[in-house]
Write an enzyme that holds these catalytic residues in place. Structure first.
Site, PDB file in Angstrom:
ATOM      1  N   HIS A 104       0.878  -1.161   0.000  1.00  0.00           N
ATOM      2  CA  HIS A 104       0.000   0.000   0.000  1.00  0.00           C
ATOM      3  C   HIS A 104       0.918   1.215   0.000  1.00  0.00           C
ATOM      4  O   HIS A 104       1.874   1.272   0.779  1.00  0.00           O
ATOM      5  CB  HIS A 104      -0.907   0.030   1.234  1.00  0.00           C
ATOM      6  CG  HIS A 104      -1.572   1.365   1.464  1.00  0.00           C
ATOM      7  ND1 HIS A 104      -2.685   1.768   0.764  1.00  0.00           N
ATOM      8  CD2 HIS A 104      -1.265   2.383   2.313  1.00  0.00           C
ATOM      9  CE1 HIS A 104      -3.036   2.978   1.173  1.00  0.00           C
ATOM     10  NE2 HIS A 104      -2.198   3.379   2.110  1.00  0.00           N
TER      11      HIS A 104
ATOM     12  N   CYS B  48      -4.431   1.776  -4.695  1.00  0.00           N
ATOM     13  CA  CYS B  48      -3.672   2.910  -4.179  1.00  0.00           C
ATOM     14  C   CYS B  48      -2.364   3.122  -4.933  1.00  0.00           C
ATOM     15  O   CYS B  48      -1.890   4.262  -5.080  1.00  0.00           O
ATOM     16  CB  CYS B  48      -3.389   2.704  -2.690  1.00  0.00           C
ATOM     17  SG  CYS B  48      -2.524   1.142  -2.344  1.00  0.00           S
TER      18      CYS B  48
END
Length: 658
Positions: free
Chosen positions: A32, A100
């Protein structure tokens, strides 16, 4: 300003420990990422979030990658991130295709022209290529979605964001294809232009009651309301009926709003001797008593706790302070009595293989060009959610070095390739904020004939106009054109440059070019047109608002284009380039319609002192439009039925002129 990439491991070390045994390949982390600059952490989950770095539920990053520095102003960066909110929606999130890391890649490329690490970008493909990858894809997406999109995914301290204009969601694509609203991860988000930045009326801040206790305070507030209105409510702590109208008074103050300039004032005459002295000055003998002022003069006075009477009197007073309705609001002008939501854009993609063949190997074989073409193919086939930006900085550098030596007959093909890419607001935002606007400067400056687009070849005129129209799909570009925010990229006044292109092509000997120039004027006029429409229902247009109107030179070129249209009708033997939404020779009626549409937007609700009224009179435009409506005026019989001849000629220039 430093730009950093925060890298987190969603598996908390489990991927490194068990991935080889489960998948057959080593996976170090389930990544992430977030982009951090100016003490704000930007990331994609339940939409785009802005947090104080390190305050989210992901904890401390496993690593921090320094991506470089950006010289872009914060307001431009924020405008660009807002433009991504149409792409990175909660519904579009997909762990493998649109996550993301895709957002971090787009933002990093815009800020510093550098990709995030390859091992992060390639992780989804690495996993899906394993025997177990496709089998567990859906299950992993749902389980990880609970982590990345759950309420605690947005937890943490909110970072401050730069104040920018609210950007309404575009309601349709310019070519008539609506953006997908399918609420699932595989929805294709088609290329959709950003709405005109003032398509929605300005937000009205609710007003409040001013509680005062002295004559000095009252005089100051009344002076501040001299151009609006004021209501003074004399009350007392020992007056039970007064309390009946307190909620109504508060409601009316909020309804009046800050922008109206109205002041709703409350004085408790029992609170202090100074407050009692105010009551004595105004000879108030009972409570509740209300005194109203309009434009600095006393208007009315009454006593009694009657909420209905209070509402009626105050609302009538507020109505009296509003500017008189423009005379055009009462005319029959359905085309112009509306808000312009989206700009005109040219989004059609030509056959890319043929386009590359025309460009030639000097440019087309470069990796940056190949990457740009691959991005366009992915965007058109699957939507922007699955088309991360290529290295636009590398493409710009290659173009700047190779374009000047390219044969002039190939210039228009390169411009057309950039035109296609610029239909994506992410690309057009890059082009307008690029240092010295290298790409735009390279394409548009080097292709003019003698420094004037009016004598440039038709294909150069057409693709240059189409490229500039597509730039309006970026709210960053719109901000710099309409509101003069030009410091980010160049000392050249962007609005003047766009107006110069439109003015010169309005006088082109080619009918098609005039039509596309009229489309560009339409985009330029949209902002001031919306301001004037809003002014009829809110507050009056300010001088600064009128400064956003296109220049007198552009207005004069538009009028001359209309009056001289007969000289090019039937003589335009050009055929379309096949590179936009306009193909082949355009008949005079369609061109006349575009020109009158642009003119009508400039005329509608324009103040009497606007030079355009004098220009129309000096050029006897109304008489010209009468002749077109009656005889065709050499443009053919089809033009006599053009409905805008009535709206512009009979209504605006007839009943609505000054």
């Amino acid at each position: 300003m430093d730009v950093q990439l925060y890298v987190y491991d969603l598996s908390q070390g489990l991927a490194r420990q068990y991935s080889r045994a489960l998948t057959g390949v080593q996976i170090d982390a389930i990544y992430h990422t977030a982009i951090v600059l100016n003490n704000v952490e930007y990331f994609f989950g339940q939409g785009i979030h802005r947090k104080v770095p390190g305050s989210t539920h992901h904890g401390r990053p496993m690593s921090v990658v320094n991506l470089g520095k950006t010289d872009l102003p914060l307001d431009v960066i924020e405008e660009y991130i807002e433009s991504l909110e149409d792409i990175y929606t909660p519904e579009s999130y997909d762990l493998f295709l649109h996550n993301c890391n895709n957002f971090s890649q787009d933002l990093a490329m815009f800020l510093v022209g550098k990709s995030i690490p390859d091992e992060i970008r390639s992780l989804p493909e690495t996993f899906l290529n394993t025997p177990i990858g496709q089998m567990l894809r859906g299950q992993l997406d749902q389980s990880m979605r609970k982590m990345t999109q759950a309420p605690d995914a947005a937890a943490g301290q909110n970072a401050s964001r730069n104040p920018t204009a609210a950007k309404p969601t575009p309601n349709a694509v310019a070519n008539g294809t609506p953006a997908s609203s399918t609420p699932n991860a595989t929805a294709i988000h088609r290329v959709a232009p950003t709405a005109i930045i003032n398509a929605q009326p300005p937000a009205q801040s609710p007003g409040h009651v001013y509680n005062i206790s002295s004559l000095t305070e009252l005089d100051s507030l009344l002076e501040g309301a001299r151009q609006s209105c004021a209501v003074v409510f004399f009350t007392s702590a020992t007056c039970p009926p007064c309390k009946i109208v307190y909620p109504t008074y508060d409601e009316l103050a909020a309804e009046a709003g800050v922008e109206s300039g109205a002041k709703l004032i409350k004085i408790d005459i029992s609170a202090s001797p100074s407050a009692h002295a105010v009551a004595q000055k105004y000879q108030v003998r009972a409570t509740p008593t209300f005194i109203t002022f309009l434009k600095g003069q006393k208007q009315d006075e009454w006593s009694g706790a009657n909420p209905a009477q209070l509402r009626g009197n105050v609302r009538l007073l507020l109505q009296m302070t509003r500017p008189p309705q423009h005379q055009h609001a009462t005319l029959k002008l359905p085309t112009f009595q509306r808000i312009i939501n989206t700009p005109i854009m040219y989004t059609r993609t030509p056959p890319l293989d043929k386009l590359l063949a025309k460009i030639g190997p000097e440019i087309s074989q470069a990796q940056s060009v190949q990457d740009l073409v691959a991005y366009i193919r992915a965007r058109d086939a699957k939507g922007m959610t699955e088309a991360p930006l290529p290295d636009l900085h590398a493409f710009s550098a290659h173009l700047a070095s190779a374009f000047p030596s390219l044969p002039s007959e190939k210039h228009f093909v390169v411009i057309d390739l950039v035109r296609v890419a610029a239909a994506d607001p992410r690309v057009s935002s890059f082009l307008v904020t690029e240092h010295e606007r290298t790409t735009l400067s390279t394409l548009l400056s080097a292709t003019r004939s003698g420094g004037d687009f009016s004598s440039a070849p038709y294909n150069i005129q057409s693709v240059s106009l189409q490229l500039t129209c597509n730039m309006f799909g970026s709210n960053v570009f719109q901000e710099q054109v309409f509101r003069g925010q030009n410091a980010a990229a160049s000392s050249v006044n962007l609005k003047e440059a766009v107006e110069s292109l439109a003015s010169q092509c309005l006088l082109s000997p080619h009918v098609n070019a005039r039509l596309m120039a009229a489309a560009l004027v339409y985009n330029l006029a949209a902002y001031i047109h919306n301001q004037r429409v809003h002014a009829q229902t809110t507050t009056s247009t300010t001088a600064a608002d009128e400064d956003a109107a296109p220049s007198d030179d552009l207005s004069a070129a538009l009028l001359e284009s209309i009056t001289s249209l007969v000289s090019v009708n039937g003589t335009d033997s050009t055929t379309g380039t096949g590179n936009g939404n306009v193909k082949g020779a355009v008949n005079a009626k369609e061109t006349l319609h575009a020109l009158l549409l642009a003119l009508g937007m400039l005329l509608y609700a324009a103040p009497p002192e606007n030079m355009l009224w004098d220009l129309c009179q000096a050029m006897d435009l109304r008489e010209t439009l009468k002749q077109i409506k009656k005889t065709g005026h050499g443009l053919g019989d089809d033009v006599k039925t053009e409905p805008l001849l009535k709206e512009v000629g009979d209504e605006l220039l007839g009943k609505g002129s000054f």
